[in-house]
Write a protein that holds these residues in place. Sequence first.
Motif, PDB file in Angstrom:
ATOM      1  N   ALA A 192      73.819  48.882 -13.682  1.00 38.83           N
ATOM      2  CA  ALA A 192      73.923  49.229 -12.269  1.00 38.83           C
ATOM      3  C   ALA A 192      74.250  50.710 -12.058  1.00 38.83           C
ATOM      4  CB  ALA A 192      74.981  48.364 -11.588  1.00 38.83           C
ATOM      5  N   LYS A 193      74.840  51.365 -13.057  1.00 33.84           N
ATOM      6  CA  LYS A 193      75.162  52.791 -12.937  1.00 33.84           C
ATOM      7  C   LYS A 193      73.952  53.677 -13.185  1.00 33.84           C
ATOM      8  CE  LYS A 193      80.057  52.327 -14.140  1.00 33.84           C
ATOM      9  NZ  LYS A 193      81.146  52.744 -15.077  1.00 33.84           N
ATOM     10  N   ARG A 194      72.884  53.086 -13.726  1.00 32.37           N
ATOM     11  CA  ARG A 194      71.601  53.759 -13.900  1.00 32.37           C
ATOM     12  C   ARG A 194      71.738  55.093 -14.631  1.00 32.37           C
ATOM     13  NH1 ARG A 194      67.764  51.127 -11.643  1.00 32.37           N
ATOM     14  NH2 ARG A 194      66.341  52.909 -11.689  1.00 32.37           N
ATOM     15  N   GLN A 195      72.369  55.079 -15.759  1.00 32.41           N
ATOM     16  CA  GLN A 195      72.569  56.289 -16.557  1.00 32.41           C
ATOM     17  C   GLN A 195      71.310  56.584 -17.388  1.00 32.41           C
ATOM     18  OE1 GLN A 195      76.105  54.448 -18.264  1.00 32.41           O
ATOM     19  NE2 GLN A 195      77.282  56.254 -17.677  1.00 32.41           N
ATOM     20  N   PRO A 196      70.840  57.828 -17.391  1.00 25.50           N
ATOM     21  CA  PRO A 196      69.648  58.178 -18.175  1.00 25.50           C
ATOM     22  C   PRO A 196      69.775  57.835 -19.653  1.00 25.50           C
ATOM     23  CG  PRO A 196      70.191  59.944 -16.643  1.00 25.50           C
ATOM     24  CD  PRO A 196      71.326  58.970 -16.579  1.00 25.50           C
ATOM     25  N   SER A 197      70.978  57.937 -20.200  1.00 24.51           N
ATOM     26  CA  SER A 197      71.173  57.635 -21.614  1.00 24.51           C
ATOM     27  C   SER A 197      70.882  56.182 -21.940  1.00 24.51           C
ATOM     28  CB  SER A 197      72.616  57.968 -22.033  1.00 24.51           C
ATOM     29  OG  SER A 197      73.556  57.267 -21.227  1.00 24.51           O
ATOM     30  N   LEU A 198      70.992  55.301 -20.953  1.00 20.40           N
ATOM     31  CA  LEU A 198      70.624  53.901 -21.149  1.00 20.40           C
ATOM     32  C   LEU A 198      69.141  53.678 -20.861  1.00 20.40           C
ATOM     33  CD1 LEU A 198      71.266  50.892 -21.642  1.00 20.40           C
ATOM     34  CD2 LEU A 198      71.875  50.717 -19.226  1.00 20.40           C
ATOM     35  N   PHE A 199      68.648  54.263 -19.786  1.00 12.84           N
ATOM     36  CA  PHE A 199      67.281  53.972 -19.367  1.00 12.84           C
ATOM     37  C   PHE A 199      66.225  54.580 -20.268  1.00 12.84           C
ATOM     38  CE2 PHE A 199      69.506  52.705 -15.561  1.00 12.84           C
ATOM     39  CZ  PHE A 199      68.830  51.545 -15.227  1.00 12.84           C
ATOM     40  N   GLN A 200      66.591  55.525 -21.111  1.00 16.47           N
ATOM     41  CA  GLN A 200      65.637  56.016 -22.100  1.00 16.47           C
ATOM     42  C   GLN A 200      65.472  55.033 -23.255  1.00 16.47           C
ATOM     43  OE1 GLN A 200      67.251  59.734 -23.495  1.00 16.47           O
ATOM     44  NE2 GLN A 200      68.736  58.751 -24.861  1.00 16.47           N
ATOM     45  N   ASP A 201      66.299  53.971 -23.254  1.00 14.65           N
ATOM     46  CA  ASP A 201      66.253  52.990 -24.331  1.00 14.65           C
ATOM     47  C   ASP A 201      65.949  51.583 -23.811  1.00 14.65           C
ATOM     48  OD1 ASP A 201      66.209  52.951 -27.034  1.00 14.65           O
ATOM     49  OD2 ASP A 201      68.361  53.096 -27.336  1.00 14.65           O
ATOM     50  N   ILE A 202      65.471  51.483 -22.558  1.00 14.93           N
ATOM     51  CA  ILE A 202      65.084  50.199 -21.967  1.00 14.93           C
ATOM     52  C   ILE A 202      63.669  50.327 -21.403  1.00 14.93           C
ATOM     53  CG2 ILE A 202      65.486  48.578 -20.066  1.00 14.93           C
ATOM     54  CD1 ILE A 202      68.404  49.108 -20.230  1.00 14.93           C
ATOM     55  N   TYR A 203      62.848  49.326 -21.654  1.00 14.08           N
ATOM     56  CA  TYR A 203      61.528  49.281 -21.005  1.00 14.08           C
ATOM     57  C   TYR A 203      61.339  47.894 -20.409  1.00 14.08           C
ATOM     58  CZ  TYR A 203      56.707  50.239 -19.857  1.00 14.08           C
ATOM     59  OH  TYR A 203      55.536  50.446 -19.158  1.00 14.08           O
ATOM     60  N   PHE A 204      61.011  47.866 -19.119  1.00 12.11           N
ATOM     61  CA  PHE A 204      60.807  46.614 -18.392  1.00 12.11           C
ATOM     62  C   PHE A 204      59.354  46.531 -17.965  1.00 12.11           C
ATOM     63  CE2 PHE A 204      61.266  44.443 -14.060  1.00 12.11           C
ATOM     64  CZ  PHE A 204      61.161  43.166 -14.605  1.00 12.11           C
ATOM     65  N   LEU A 205      58.668  45.486 -18.413  1.00  8.35           N
ATOM     66  CA  LEU A 205      57.293  45.226 -17.997  1.00  8.35           C
ATOM     67  C   LEU A 205      57.311  44.054 -17.027  1.00  8.35           C
ATOM     68  CD1 LEU A 205      54.252  45.546 -18.069  1.00  8.35           C
ATOM     69  CD2 LEU A 205      54.194  44.218 -20.186  1.00  8.35           C
ATOM     70  N   PRO A 206      57.185  44.309 -15.714  1.00 10.28           N
ATOM     71  CA  PRO A 206      57.236  43.218 -14.725  1.00 10.28           C
ATOM     72  C   PRO A 206      55.932  42.432 -14.699  1.00 10.28           C
ATOM     73  CG  PRO A 206      56.815  45.290 -13.619  1.00 10.28           C
ATOM     74  CD  PRO A 206      57.014  45.623 -15.079  1.00 10.28           C
ATOM     75  N   GLU A 207      55.997  41.255 -14.100  1.00 12.01           N
ATOM     76  CA  GLU A 207      54.790  40.450 -13.965  1.00 12.01           C
ATOM     77  C   GLU A 207      53.801  41.120 -13.016  1.00 12.01           C
ATOM     78  OE1 GLU A 207      53.401  35.875 -12.836  1.00 12.01           O
ATOM     79  OE2 GLU A 207      55.463  36.511 -12.472  1.00 12.01           O
ATOM     80  N   GLU A 208      54.302  41.689 -11.937  1.00 11.34           N
ATOM     81  CA  GLU A 208      53.470  42.412 -10.992  1.00 11.34           C
ATOM     82  C   GLU A 208      53.730  43.904 -11.164  1.00 11.34           C
ATOM     83  OE1 GLU A 208      54.203  40.953  -7.087  1.00 11.34           O
ATOM     84  OE2 GLU A 208      53.687  38.877  -7.585  1.00 11.34           O
ATOM     85  N   PHE A 209      52.663  44.679 -11.242  1.00 13.65           N
ATOM     86  CA  PHE A 209      52.827  46.096 -11.563  1.00 13.65           C
ATOM     87  C   PHE A 209      51.777  46.934 -10.835  1.00 13.65           C
ATOM     88  CE2 PHE A 209      50.239  43.954 -14.768  1.00 13.65           C
ATOM     89  CZ  PHE A 209      49.059  44.694 -14.713  1.00 13.65           C
ATOM     90  N   TYR A 210      52.028  48.227 -10.813  1.00 10.65           N
ATOM     91  CA  TYR A 210      51.076  49.196 -10.254  1.00 10.65           C
ATOM     92  C   TYR A 210      50.780  50.256 -11.308  1.00 10.65           C
ATOM     93  CZ  TYR A 210      49.276  53.255  -7.797  1.00 10.65           C
ATOM     94  OH  TYR A 210      48.516  54.334  -7.417  1.00 10.65           O
ATOM     95  N   ILE A 211      49.515  50.606 -11.465  1.00 10.57           N
ATOM     96  CA  ILE A 211      49.114  51.675 -12.378  1.00 10.57           C
ATOM     97  C   ILE A 211      48.302  52.703 -11.597  1.00 10.57           C
ATOM     98  CG2 ILE A 211      47.763  52.276 -14.416  1.00 10.57           C
ATOM     99  CD1 ILE A 211      48.378  49.707 -15.655  1.00 10.57           C
ATOM    100  N   PRO A 212      48.617  53.989 -11.711  1.00  9.96           N
ATOM    101  CA  PRO A 212      47.859  55.005 -10.978  1.00  9.96           C
ATOM    102  C   PRO A 212      46.452  55.165 -11.538  1.00  9.96           C
ATOM    103  CG  PRO A 212      49.408  56.034 -12.497  1.00  9.96           C
ATOM    104  CD  PRO A 212      49.710  54.559 -12.515  1.00  9.96           C
ATOM    105  N   GLY A 213      45.591  55.790 -10.774  1.00  9.72           N
ATOM    106  CA  GLY A 213      44.201  55.975 -11.172  1.00  9.72           C
ATOM    107  C   GLY A 213      44.013  57.172 -12.076  1.00  9.72           C
ATOM    108  N   VAL A 214      44.597  57.116 -13.257  1.00  3.71           N
ATOM    109  CA  VAL A 214      44.466  58.187 -14.256  1.00  3.71           C
ATOM    110  C   VAL A 214      44.015  57.564 -15.572  1.00  3.71           C
ATOM    111  CG1 VAL A 214      46.222  59.626 -13.155  1.00  3.71           C
ATOM    112  CG2 VAL A 214      46.895  58.000 -14.935  1.00  3.71           C
TER     113      VAL A 214
END
Length: 276
Positions: free
Chosen positions: A68-90
Amino acid sequence: MISIQNLEFKYSKKQPPLFHNLECELQAGSIAGLLGKNGAGKTTLLKLMVGLLFPTEGKVNIMGHEPAKRQPSLFQDIYFLPEEFYIPGVSIGSYVKANSGFYPRFDQTLLQQLISDFELPETKSLQKLSYGQKKKFLISFALSTKCRLLVLDEPTNGLDIPSKSVFRKVVAGSLDEDQLVIISTHQVKDVENLIDRILMLENGKFIMQKDIFDISALLNFTTSSSPEGENILYSEMVPGGYKVITPQANGGSNVDIELLFNAISHGTEKMKDYVQ
């Protein structure tokens, strides 16, 4: 790796808690399967783990951090792949160039191997890919981040039969011992050979948290010509007879996770008591 203590969560003050005193401990070096009926709160729990939702009460601790504190040191080590997602046109290359830098352990060589395994077109716009191709790319990217925590919500939805086989191969072959993977799915057969720990969620609580090895030592999964028998804990009719669960007596057996889920969800109290 993950510690959940006395977790309570509700979407509004007027609603009853979705979770109440939820407890869970997960360690690195495993692939956990999160199972539950529709509406059991699986996706909500995953979002609490990755800091997209915040506990009403209790604690979620991931690698010594509160998501919940959303610290960059944690989020660089977590990857979440949701069921519904958006991908840009690149293109794939542009997407990787823009996003791989957020993950210090990103493995470009692994990504190229996975793109090859999934037979993905590297120059085509991601927006022009089919849903299944987009999913295959995101799975490839997720594994290539080498994050210590990978959270995959219904990862095999949209994959064709050959791609599901590739998915199992690449997940089993590309993980390190310091990584933990959590897979939430209804497509149990797609991941049955990957999972080594089962978390079963029902009515805001875990009604099962067990390693596959322990389940195999406790229960026997086999077939029978009859659903009746002194030792049969649960049975389901199938063409040619019945799938049955009995107490284990002769060593370990392969665990039929779908049958086990049905047995715990719809079976007798005898079955539930035996497992617990």
